[in-house]
Motif scaffolding. Structure first.
Motif, mmCIF file in Angstrom:
data_model
loop_
_atom_site.group_PDB
_atom_site.id
_atom_site.type_symbol
_atom_site.label_atom_id
_atom_site.label_comp_id
_atom_site.label_asym_id
_atom_site.label_seq_id
_atom_site.Cartn_x
_atom_site.Cartn_y
_atom_site.Cartn_z
ATOM 1 N N LEU A 421 22.001 32.327 11.181
ATOM 2 C CA LEU A 421 22.806 32.518 12.390
ATOM 3 C C LEU A 421 22.586 33.879 13.047
ATOM 4 O O LEU A 421 23.181 34.145 14.098
ATOM 5 N N SER A 422 21.765 34.703 12.448
ATOM 6 C CA SER A 422 21.552 36.057 12.980
ATOM 7 C C SER A 422 21.168 36.079 14.463
ATOM 8 O O SER A 422 21.661 36.928 15.220
ATOM 9 N N PRO A 423 20.305 35.152 14.942
ATOM 10 C CA PRO A 423 19.957 35.187 16.376
ATOM 11 C C PRO A 423 21.143 34.885 17.301
ATOM 12 O O PRO A 423 21.039 35.080 18.517
ATOM 13 N N TYR A 424 22.257 34.398 16.735
ATOM 14 C CA TYR A 424 23.402 33.976 17.562
ATOM 15 C C TYR A 424 24.627 34.859 17.331
ATOM 16 O O TYR A 424 25.749 34.437 17.586
ATOM 17 N N ARG A 425 24.392 36.082 16.886
ATOM 18 C CA ARG A 425 25.511 36.964 16.543
ATOM 19 C C ARG A 425 26.418 37.257 17.738
ATOM 20 O O ARG A 425 27.597 37.583 17.569
ATOM 21 N N SER A 426 25.900 37.159 18.937
ATOM 22 C CA SER A 426 26.724 37.426 20.115
ATOM 23 C C SER A 426 27.749 36.320 20.362
ATOM 24 O O SER A 426 28.723 36.522 21.091
ATOM 25 N N ASN A 427 27.540 35.163 19.733
ATOM 26 C CA ASN A 427 28.475 34.053 19.879
ATOM 27 C C ASN A 427 29.642 34.273 18.910
ATOM 28 O O ASN A 427 29.422 34.418 17.702
ATOM 29 N N PRO A 428 30.875 34.274 19.386
ATOM 30 C CA PRO A 428 32.017 34.573 18.502
ATOM 31 C C PRO A 428 32.193 33.554 17.383
ATOM 32 O O PRO A 428 32.604 33.911 16.280
ATOM 33 N N VAL A 429 31.896 32.290 17.646
ATOM 34 C CA VAL A 429 32.033 31.273 16.596
ATOM 35 C C VAL A 429 31.007 31.518 15.494
ATOM 36 O O VAL A 429 31.327 31.477 14.296
ATOM 37 N N ALA A 430 29.770 31.791 15.899
ATOM 38 C CA ALA A 430 28.724 32.069 14.911
ATOM 39 C C ALA A 430 29.044 33.324 14.124
ATOM 40 O O ALA A 430 28.858 33.380 12.900
#
Length: 443
Positions: A421-430
């Motif tokens: 999930l590292s590429p999606y760290r900006s997503n609060p759910v991720a």
């Protein structure tokens, strides 16, 4: 200081492998990762090995396994120009004595991480049915101990209890108990005085317990140790004439190879299981063909994979009931096998659809651990499709149940969540799932 001479044996193997030095180093590093060692070898290290500098003692088995996987045959220490291990030339232990030594390693937590416990060998020699049937070495029976049906029933019942504990809590809890039972109770029974029929029944029962202990070792990631248990199980099954357990163990070994991504060995073992099968009931055909399909798909044999999958589908449809059948192959199991075949053949969307089918078809006989393992696979494949929210939702359910299970495989799946999930760290759910997984990993 004396300059080491070039290792001509290792140079020959290197040439036969067709690797560059960089590729050789990468292969050793990958096996180290599989075993839990973080290795960072590069071309200069291989250059030194070829010119006579010995790898560290803990790394030499990894070098041999890398070459074995590349060349599809066992590679010995002497063949690679390495000094023999202490005791390597000793006479091999008998089946029972070897089982005792193997179990004792697992009884002592301080010794369970010894070298080789996690090293899977693709070139392991598997004893064929004609090689093991009825050929267990003569055992000097203990005149002061005699066993009968009550002891066989006790071992069978204990095996069922250990299997339930393994399913509910994971191999890390159950395996030391299984090993202790093998060493302290079952091994003496194998040496006790008994009628021929009772002795065979005890060996058959011990064979399945040995297989179960190996299955627990797989769950914990001790893949080399699991293979040792599996081979002992094959020997005991052959000695007792238990063709069914022998076939079941071979299939389990194929599952182990497939889960590690080794398609060719998985095919070899799955086909050996099918050839050794003593019956052709629909449920047994499905049990074997489903694994053959997965193995063929991993090996890139698309036509054989789809043919075997269709055979498994026909067999499941022909089977009237899963009750009392060997292996318990069901429609839910078939859906999981279909998912694995589709994913190995590059159909990620179809794989996700089949996993959803699996969960729809599960019933009360299906265990929590397999549910968590398959849910983690579903989340990974949902993410692979770009369905971030669905993946996070699935992982959330895994993390809800995770504290109650002690499984090395699930540990690894949970530990991989932050990097996936590292590429999606900006997503609060991720980000929330990442934080939950990190907290859960230190349980």
């Amino acid at each position: 200081m004396k300059t080491p001479q070039s290792n001509g044996e290792l140079e020959r193997l290197h040439r036969e492998a067709g690797w560059t030095m960089r590729q050789f180093a990468q292969a050793v590093n990958r096996i180290g990762t599989e075993q839990g060692q973080r290795l960072k070898y590069m071309q200069p290290s291989v250059h030194q090995w070829l010119h006579g500098h010995l790898p560290r003692e803990t790394v030499r088995p990894l070098v041999l396994e890398a070459l074995a996987r590349r060349l599809n045959r066992p590679i010995t220490y002497s063949e690679a120009g390495f000094p023999s291990l202490d005791g390597q030339l000793k006479q091999p232990a008998s089946t029972v004595e070897g089982l005792i030594d193997l179990g004792r390693l697992d009884m002592d937590p301080s010794r369970r991480g010894v070298l080789g416990a996690g090293l899977f060998s693709v070139a392991l020699t598997i004893p064929g049915w004609p090689d093991v049937v009825g050929r267990l070495e003569a055992i000097k029976a203990d005149p002061y101990r005699r066993i009968g049906q009550s002891e066989i029933q006790a071992v069978s019942a204990m095996t069922d209890r250990l299997s339930d504990l393994d399913d509910e809590f994971g191999g890390r809890y159950a395996r030391p108990m299984a090993a202790a039972f093998l060493v302290n109770t079952v091994s003496p029974y194998l040496k006790a005085s008994a009628s021929s029929e009772t002795r065979k029944s005890m060996m058959s029962t011990a064979s399945f317990l040995c297989y179960l202990t190996g299955w627990m070792a797989v769950d914990e990631g001790a893949h080399g140790r699991a293979q040792e248990y599996y081979v002992k199980s094959l020997e005991l099954a052959g000695a007792s004439g238990d063709h069914m357990t022998y076939c079941h163990v071979l299939r389990g070994m194929s599952v182990q190879a497939a889960n590690l991504g080794h398609g060719t060995p998985a095919v070899r073992l799955a086909n050996a299981a099918a050839e050794a099968s003593p019956e052709s009931s629909p449920r047994m055909r499905a049990f074997l063909a489903g694994q053959q399909a997965h193995a063929y798909a991993l090996a890139g044999e698309r036509t054989n994979a789809l043919t075997s999958l269709r055979e498994a589908e026909r067999a499941v449809n022909q089977a009237e009931s899963g009750l009392g059948t060997f292996g318990g192959f069901s429609s839910a199991t078939l859906a999981y096998s279909t998912s694995e075949v589709r994913h190995a053949l590059g159909d990620v969307k179809g794989s996700v659809e089949s996993l959803h089918d699996h969960f729809r078809l599960r019933d009360s006989s299906d265990k929590q651990r397999s549910g968590l393992i398959f849910s983690s696979l579903l989340a990974e494949r949902q993410l692979e499709m770009g369905h971030l929210e669905a993946a996070c939702s699935t992982w959330g359910k895994v993390l809800d149940a995770y504290p109650g299970i002690h499984s090395g495989r699930i540990d690894g799946q949970v530990a991989s969540i932050p990097s996936l999930l590292s590429p999606y760290r900006s997503n609060p759910v991720a980000r929330h799932v990442i934080e939950r997984s990190r907290s859960a990993s230190v349980k």
